[in-house]
Design a protein around this motif. Sequence first.
Motif, short mmCIF file in Angstrom:
data_model
loop_
_atom_site.label_atom_id
_atom_site.label_comp_id
_atom_site.label_asym_id
_atom_site.label_seq_id
_atom_site.Cartn_x
_atom_site.Cartn_y
_atom_site.Cartn_z
N THR A 54 -8.71 2.92 4.18
CA THR A 54 -9.76 2.61 3.18
C THR A 54 -10.18 3.86 2.41
N ASP A 55 -9.36 4.92 2.48
CA ASP A 55 -9.68 6.15 1.75
C ASP A 55 -9.63 5.89 0.25
N SER A 56 -10.44 6.61 -0.50
CA SER A 56 -10.48 6.42 -1.96
C SER A 56 -9.25 7.00 -2.65
N ASN A 57 -8.54 7.90 -1.98
CA ASN A 57 -7.35 8.52 -2.55
C ASN A 57 -6.14 7.62 -2.32
N PRO A 58 -5.48 7.12 -3.40
CA PRO A 58 -4.32 6.22 -3.22
C PRO A 58 -3.18 6.85 -2.42
N ILE A 99 0.84 -1.21 0.00
CA ILE A 99 0.00 0.00 0.00
C ILE A 99 0.87 1.25 0.00
N THR A 100 2.05 1.16 0.63
CA THR A 100 2.91 2.35 0.75
C THR A 100 3.39 2.84 -0.60
N THR A 101 3.46 1.94 -1.59
CA THR A 101 3.91 2.33 -2.94
C THR A 101 2.74 2.37 -3.92
N GLN A 102 1.52 2.31 -3.38
CA GLN A 102 0.30 2.38 -4.19
C GLN A 102 0.24 1.23 -5.21
N ASP A 103 0.87 0.09 -4.82
CA ASP A 103 0.85 -1.07 -5.71
C ASP A 103 -0.32 -2.01 -5.42
N ASP A 104 -1.12 -1.66 -4.46
CA ASP A 104 -2.21 -2.54 -4.09
C ASP A 104 -3.40 -1.67 -3.70
N ALA A 126 -1.63 5.43 0.97
CA ALA A 126 -0.19 5.14 1.08
C ALA A 126 0.40 5.78 2.33
N GLU A 127 0.01 7.02 2.60
CA GLU A 127 0.51 7.71 3.78
C GLU A 127 0.01 7.02 5.06
N ALA A 128 -1.25 6.56 5.03
CA ALA A 128 -1.80 5.85 6.18
C ALA A 128 -1.05 4.54 6.43
N ALA A 129 -0.70 3.83 5.37
CA ALA A 129 0.04 2.58 5.51
C ALA A 129 1.42 2.82 6.10
N LYS A 130 2.07 3.90 5.68
CA LYS A 130 3.38 4.25 6.24
C LYS A 130 3.27 4.53 7.74
N GLU A 131 2.20 5.26 8.13
CA GLU A 131 2.01 5.55 9.54
C GLU A 131 1.71 4.27 10.33
N ALA A 132 0.97 3.36 9.72
CA ALA A 132 0.67 2.09 10.39
C ALA A 132 1.95 1.28 10.62
N ILE A 133 2.81 1.22 9.60
CA ILE A 133 4.08 0.50 9.74
C ILE A 133 4.96 1.17 10.79
N SER A 134 4.98 2.49 10.79
CA SER A 134 5.75 3.22 11.80
C SER A 134 5.25 2.89 13.20
N TRP A 135 3.91 2.77 13.35
CA TRP A 135 3.34 2.41 14.65
C TRP A 135 3.79 1.01 15.06
N LEU A 136 3.81 0.09 14.10
CA LEU A 136 4.25 -1.27 14.39
C LEU A 136 5.72 -1.30 14.80
N ILE A 137 6.53 -0.52 14.10
CA ILE A 137 7.96 -0.49 14.43
C ILE A 137 8.17 0.06 15.83
N ASP A 138 7.47 1.15 16.17
CA ASP A 138 7.58 1.70 17.52
C ASP A 138 7.13 0.67 18.57
N ARG A 139 6.07 -0.03 18.23
CA ARG A 139 5.49 -0.97 19.20
C ARG A 139 6.40 -2.17 19.43
N HIS A 140 7.02 -2.66 18.36
CA HIS A 140 7.80 -3.89 18.47
C HIS A 140 9.30 -3.69 18.22
N GLY A 141 9.67 -2.61 17.54
CA GLY A 141 11.07 -2.46 17.15
C GLY A 141 11.91 -1.68 18.13
N THR A 142 11.31 -0.68 18.80
CA THR A 142 12.08 0.17 19.72
C THR A 142 12.69 -0.67 20.83
#
Length: 942
Positions: A388-392, A355-360, A396-412
């Motif tokens: 689930t926004d209609s704007n790709p 989703i981050t690269t708008q490939d899906d 993409a920005e939402a997916a990046k923020e979601a991954i960042s949240w996961l990294i903070d939660r498990h990676g820090t």
Amino acid sequence: MYQTGQRWSSRNEPDLGVGMIIEKQNKSFLLHFPDAEADRQYSNDQTSLVRRTLTPGDQLSFKDETFTVLEVEEIDGLIEYRISDDDDWLEESLIQFPRNDKNELDSILALSPARRMWFDLRRHTLEHQAANAASQVRGLMGLKAELLPHQIYLAHDIANRPQARALLCDEVGMGKTLEAGLILHQRLLNGLCKRALILTPTNLQHQWLVEMLRRFHQPFSLINDAVYEDFMDGDDNPFEQQPFVIAPIDWASQHPKAAQHMLDAEWDMVIVDEAHHLAWHPETPSIGYQVVARLAEKSESLLLLSATPEQTGEREHFSRLQLLDADRYHDFERYQAQQQAFKQAASLAEALLPITTQDDNAAEHDWPTTFGDYLEEVKAKEWFTNLTDSNPEQRAEAAKEAISWLIDRHGTGREMFRNTRAAVGGFPNRALHSYPLENNEFFASATHHVQPETDVQDGLWEKDPRWNWLKEFLECQADKVLVICHTADMAQWLNDQLTFAGFQSADFHEQMPLIHRDRAAAYFADEEGAQILVCSEIGSEGRNFQFSHHLVMYDLPEHPDLLEQRIGRLDRLGQREDVQIHVPYLANSVQERLFHWYHDALNAFCRTTGAGDKVEEAFRDSLYAYLHGQDDDATLLEEANVYHEALLKQMEEGRNRLLEMSSCRPERARELITQINDQAIHGLHNYIEDVTHAFNIHAECMNDNPEQSAWFIRPSTDMMLEALPGIEEEGKMLMLDRRQASQREDVAFATWEHPLITMLMDEVQGFDSGKLTSAILPIAALPEGTVLVESMFVIEATAHPRLKLAQSLPMTPMWQLSDSNGKFLHQQFTADKWAEKLKGVPNRVAEQWVAALRKNLIEVLQTHQLNAQDQARPIVQAAKSSYQHRCQSEIERLSELKTFNSAITEEDIERLETNMQEGLVRIDEHQIRLDAIRIILTTKPE
């Protein structure tokens, strides 16, 4: 010269305050700095310390009482102070040394005035030192190599932890050595590490020695079986005499006395390369593992390097994590449960990544189900709705923020870092060209020996079919070609033959001094230089030649890791062409069978593999028989290939994308690299010109473009210094362009972190005569003989490096200018513009001025002192606010993450809170010190 109880301060680390010698050894001594709560080991031949004593009239403290020094005596190297008319004396080791230990004004006015430029040089030095001390990327700027995002991000993350303890698991060729060197270098420059030990396999010890020196200008001592006894001096521990040591771990494991000496020494950081070789079993852990385990208990920082950390099994992998944090990794079953949770998070990251690269199309995903157990935590977050926004672009920005949240939660706070070629990208393709050659009677022994020339006299080497092929191949080549063979003798012979045949060639092997190797590599890198570089196996260790894309393997090594190292000299980030690999081999030889093993079983020429070791171990007996012609069963290669592909598939399926993402956040990495590029050489070109002129160092500017500046530096006969670090007697080129310097082995890459630059800055600060200077000001607007006074005061705050106080309040200079009545004029000028107006004064005349004006100068400078205090208030307040905000932000971030991330403990947060409070106290205890004075008289313009 050195005695227990003496007081000294460091030119390199003035923020440590005044220290006292608390322990002496034959060749070194230990200084304790009470203000910074730090100890430092120094060798007897050091030049970075300044003896600190008091003079009559100074104040000292003893048992919380203040006394005035009446008389001073030296007895057996120690200073004693008389503090009363009753003849009461105190030895220097008993007193509390005052932070402002001298009447700076009186001591400065007692000096003989120096040239006017010294005032400006001191100011520029202080300004640059302050900027470097406050930099967020201090310690990462001096790397002599291209700045790769994954390396910079990882090093910055780990080095800035209270304890740098991590397992670096990047794939082969991703630069784990440089990552470890960056972490070490950062902590060295920030005062968090003074002693380091690097443990390596025997075959890598010289590579580490060369890399630390070439890439970081950091010399290490190599202690191994060949030199261990040479380092012995009576009962002295050789590991205690050397602050930076490289040692082969397999040798130390087999040498109990050396291992005990190693364990008895104190180390701030321990680095272990090829850590997967630390064999472990619950009942019988290997001696190497036991040695590292004891070092891990004693050392604040520990780096374990392994490209294949889990190759020996999950239980042994867990045993290595225990070395990093025995408290956290105490229960294997609990660790397995945590890994399962992490794998679930990794699967979620895998779903988000396209989703981050708008490939899906994220709208097609059932995100509540996909997030599973995480749903309650995230359903109220804005980015979850935007998935689930209609704007790709919004998705993409939402997916990046979601991954960042996961990294903070498990990676820090995680101890394991892994970067892969697939995740980083940008690597070239490989193309294999094989050349089977008909053998002859001269090389019949090649059927039985790995190296075809074994048992063949070197006078017959020209009969080798490979030699004839090489000449014909090179005659058709216009590009640069790297030729690698196993031995130094063969490399030297090939180079001699190529040169005799008219080729432009150079050799590179371990029998050459390092400086000659550097020159050979530089000759190869030069566009007008050698077309061919012939290397022995050492040429595949640590040297990068990605400006070439043709590699000839004159023979094949016996281990797949060495094969990969050879190819890795060209197959690197920055390579712009496909790498062409040329392999000639003799028919019916061990080399032919070794070629088919590497190509048909491992496909090792065309791709990297982290499983070659495991395949060779699984087929050890069959492989030996095959290579030595005892068994030509073709099914061996097929079976090995099937086994290898299954291993790779298993590794790919177990590939943890979340771990890779948490090992490098590209946006943050780009920010760090931008900071490094902005700061590493800013203002350095002009500073080199000024400081070399001041110390009478020969300096020839070869390129006056500040961004691509180059200087040829060498000692001069009237130089004011004894030696120049990193500069040979015949001189050295310093280049300020990272890319150009990285491609040349015979030049140094100069930044504000280069040892020569830091030493010259320390020498400027230590040159006391430069504290008092004089000048004339030709001006018609003022009466001739008008006295003007410039001063420079410094704000200093002393604290332990772990508080990182310098990032908010470095040693900060404050410039002032006034007339003799105390009217301040500095707001009308910049310091540099003002300095341009001044002219020099003969020393004899300047001394007369100081003597005649002394009384008036004292009154004027007392006014300057009061004004400096006013100047300092907003600076200190801003520093305090900045420090508190930075600390509080991190405390709040970790407090929030602690709810979900078990790697973050209450102790971590309490440590940050304690550090913040201590740092704020240290800022409040800052001192304002007079650093330099310049006296100016006006004259009529000519």
